[in-house]
Design a protein around this motif. Structure first.
Motif, PDB file in Angstrom:
ATOM      1  N   TYR A  67      47.073  41.377  43.620  1.00 55.37           N
ATOM      2  CA  TYR A  67      45.958  40.993  42.270  1.00 55.37           C
ATOM      3  C   TYR A  67      47.081  40.489  41.434  1.00 55.37           C
ATOM      4  CZ  TYR A  67      42.666  44.395  44.222  1.00 55.37           C
ATOM      5  OH  TYR A  67      41.566  44.937  45.016  1.00 55.37           O
ATOM      6  N   ASP A  68      46.556  39.290  40.678  1.00 54.38           N
ATOM      7  CA  ASP A  68      47.099  38.609  39.724  1.00 54.38           C
ATOM      8  C   ASP A  68      46.381  38.505  38.424  1.00 54.38           C
ATOM      9  OD1 ASP A  68      48.413  36.539  38.328  1.00 54.38           O
ATOM     10  OD2 ASP A  68      49.408  35.969  39.992  1.00 54.38           O
ATOM     11  N   CYS A  69      46.764  38.988  37.280  1.00 51.93           N
ATOM     12  CA  CYS A  69      46.204  39.038  36.293  1.00 51.93           C
ATOM     13  C   CYS A  69      46.471  37.910  35.090  1.00 51.93           C
ATOM     14  CB  CYS A  69      46.294  40.289  35.387  1.00 51.93           C
ATOM     15  SG  CYS A  69      45.777  41.829  36.178  1.00 51.93           S
ATOM     16  N   HIS A  70      47.185  36.908  35.530  1.00 52.17           N
ATOM     17  CA  HIS A  70      47.729  35.736  34.756  1.00 52.17           C
ATOM     18  C   HIS A  70      46.986  34.291  34.835  1.00 52.17           C
ATOM     19  CE1 HIS A  70      50.827  38.477  33.428  1.00 52.17           C
ATOM     20  NE2 HIS A  70      51.175  38.623  34.587  1.00 52.17           N
ATOM     21  N   ARG A 119      46.853  25.519  37.906  1.00 49.13           N
ATOM     22  CA  ARG A 119      46.654  27.005  37.273  1.00 49.13           C
ATOM     23  C   ARG A 119      45.461  27.709  38.098  1.00 49.13           C
ATOM     24  NH1 ARG A 119      47.014  27.549  31.317  1.00 49.13           N
ATOM     25  NH2 ARG A 119      45.162  28.796  31.422  1.00 49.13           N
ATOM     26  N   LEU A 120      46.020  28.915  38.311  1.00 47.50           N
ATOM     27  CA  LEU A 120      44.744  29.939  38.979  1.00 47.50           C
ATOM     28  C   LEU A 120      43.256  29.940  38.341  1.00 47.50           C
ATOM     29  CD1 LEU A 120      44.367  32.054  41.221  1.00 47.50           C
ATOM     30  CD2 LEU A 120      45.082  33.772  39.423  1.00 47.50           C
ATOM     31  N   ASP A 121      43.455  29.789  37.176  1.00 48.06           N
ATOM     32  CA  ASP A 121      41.955  29.662  36.620  1.00 48.06           C
ATOM     33  C   ASP A 121      41.169  28.241  36.745  1.00 48.06           C
ATOM     34  OD1 ASP A 121      43.520  28.512  34.831  1.00 48.06           O
ATOM     35  OD2 ASP A 121      42.919  29.063  33.057  1.00 48.06           O
ATOM     36  N   LYS A 122      42.158  27.206  36.820  1.00 46.96           N
ATOM     37  CA  LYS A 122      41.375  26.027  37.284  1.00 46.96           C
ATOM     38  C   LYS A 122      40.960  26.050  38.763  1.00 46.96           C
ATOM     39  CE  LYS A 122      42.255  20.995  36.926  1.00 46.96           C
ATOM     40  NZ  LYS A 122      43.366  19.806  36.454  1.00 46.96           N
ATOM     41  N   PHE A 123      41.871  26.413  39.652  1.00 44.86           N
ATOM     42  CA  PHE A 123      41.642  26.480  41.090  1.00 44.86           C
ATOM     43  C   PHE A 123      40.239  27.299  41.269  1.00 44.86           C
ATOM     44  CE2 PHE A 123      41.530  28.481  45.161  1.00 44.86           C
ATOM     45  CZ  PHE A 123      42.094  27.316  46.037  1.00 44.86           C
ATOM     46  N   ILE A 132      39.614  36.942  36.857  1.00 42.69           N
ATOM     47  CA  ILE A 132      41.000  37.316  37.037  1.00 42.69           C
ATOM     48  C   ILE A 132      41.294  38.722  36.181  1.00 42.69           C
ATOM     49  CG2 ILE A 132      43.480  36.610  36.471  1.00 42.69           C
ATOM     50  CD1 ILE A 132      42.278  33.886  36.785  1.00 42.69           C
ATOM     51  N   ARG A 133      40.787  38.670  35.169  1.00 45.45           N
ATOM     52  CA  ARG A 133      41.180  39.787  34.249  1.00 45.45           C
ATOM     53  C   ARG A 133      40.440  40.962  34.550  1.00 45.45           C
ATOM     54  NH1 ARG A 133      39.687  36.287  29.965  1.00 45.45           N
ATOM     55  NH2 ARG A 133      37.770  37.596  29.595  1.00 45.45           N
ATOM     56  N   ASP A 134      39.411  41.138  35.569  1.00 48.15           N
ATOM     57  CA  ASP A 134      38.736  42.182  36.282  1.00 48.15           C
ATOM     58  C   ASP A 134      39.212  42.517  37.299  1.00 48.15           C
ATOM     59  OD1 ASP A 134      37.086  42.297  33.840  1.00 48.15           O
ATOM     60  OD2 ASP A 134      35.398  41.085  34.859  1.00 48.15           O
ATOM     61  N   GLY A 135      40.345  41.650  38.115  1.00 47.84           N
ATOM     62  CA  GLY A 135      40.735  42.190  39.311  1.00 47.84           C
ATOM     63  C   GLY A 135      40.129  41.873  40.271  1.00 47.84           C
TER      64      GLY A 135
END
Length: 237
Positions: free
Chosen positions: A33-36, A2-6, A22-25
């Motif tokens: 840009y990836d918001c997920h 997952r992106l957040d885990k990375f 991620i949410r803040d771009g």
């Protein structure tokens, strides 16, 4: 991954801080840009945070000697978290990184012994998957003397309550009439306790001594990093 885990594995961000970035771009994947937060990223992708390329640090692999009275979870509840036994060291094990670790084969709160901890999901799957036939050795103290009939049942497989299939064949060595070493390759919920319950006995104390080739060799409540050779065992075909 997952992106957040990375992001957590590439920085000292907590999971919440990674998701906020991620949410803040502030995060790009391959220039976009990836918001997920759950987006799956791979080694050949390029991830950046505030324009800086992120490089995931090496995965961590630990052995810990679990005391009784700790829950196999990152979060304390009725019992304190087992991760409370992990302390700072000089090798980048920061307290904010603990939430990204997980246990490869949990133990009940009252069970002691060998626990493996990592942030490598593929590695932990190999540890716990019955298909790998990784042996786990438990020292079991019993309420009643073990009988020959019970030994035969346990070795051949017993039917656990709520299950439709017998447990896989086990190995059993008698230490004395109320103490045995049980070796299994599965990891069903409360399996050892339920196995002895199936032969009308009760486990009074349970201690895991070994997982695969790894024998517990650290004092109670202490931990160490696994060697490269120890890690590699669970990646061998």
């Amino acid at each position: 991954m997952r992106l957040d885990k990375f992001i957590c594995k590439s920085t000292h961000f907590t999971r919440a801080e990674a998701r906020a970035a991620i949410r803040d771009g502030r995060v790009k994947v391959n220039g976009w840009y990836d918001c997920h937060e759950a987006t799956q990223v791979h080694e050949n992708n390029v991830m950046t945070l505030d324009g800086e390329i992120l490089q995931a640090r090496a995965s961590r692999y630990l052995m810990l000697h679990k005391p009784a009275g700790f829950v196999s979870s990152n979060v304390s509840g009725r019992y304190p978290s087992l991760f409370n036994n992990l302390t700072h060291d000089d090798d980048n094990l920061h307290i904010q990184d603990v939430e990204n670790l997980h246990i490869a084969g949990r133990l009940d709160a009252d069970t002691t012994g060998l626990v493996l901890i990592t942030d490598d999901g593929r590695w932990s799957f190999n540890v716990i998957s019955p298909a790998r036939e990784c042996e786990k050795v438990y020292r079991v103290n019993l309420r009643d003397p073990i009988t020959e009939d019970a030994i035969k049942q346990l070795v051949n497989g017993v039917l656990l309550r709520g299950s439709e299939q017998l447990t896989l064949p086990a190995k059993l060595t008698v230490v004395n009439e109320k103490e045995v070493l049980l070796t299994i390759t599965e990891g069903k919920y409360h399996q050892v306790k339920r196995m002895f319950g199936a032969v009308r006995n009760k486990v009074l104390a349970l201690h895991r001594e070994k997982i695969g080739p790894l024998s517990l060799d650290v004092p109670l409540g202490q931990w160490r990093y696994l060697t490269a050779e120890e890690v590699a065992y669970f990646y061998d075909e």
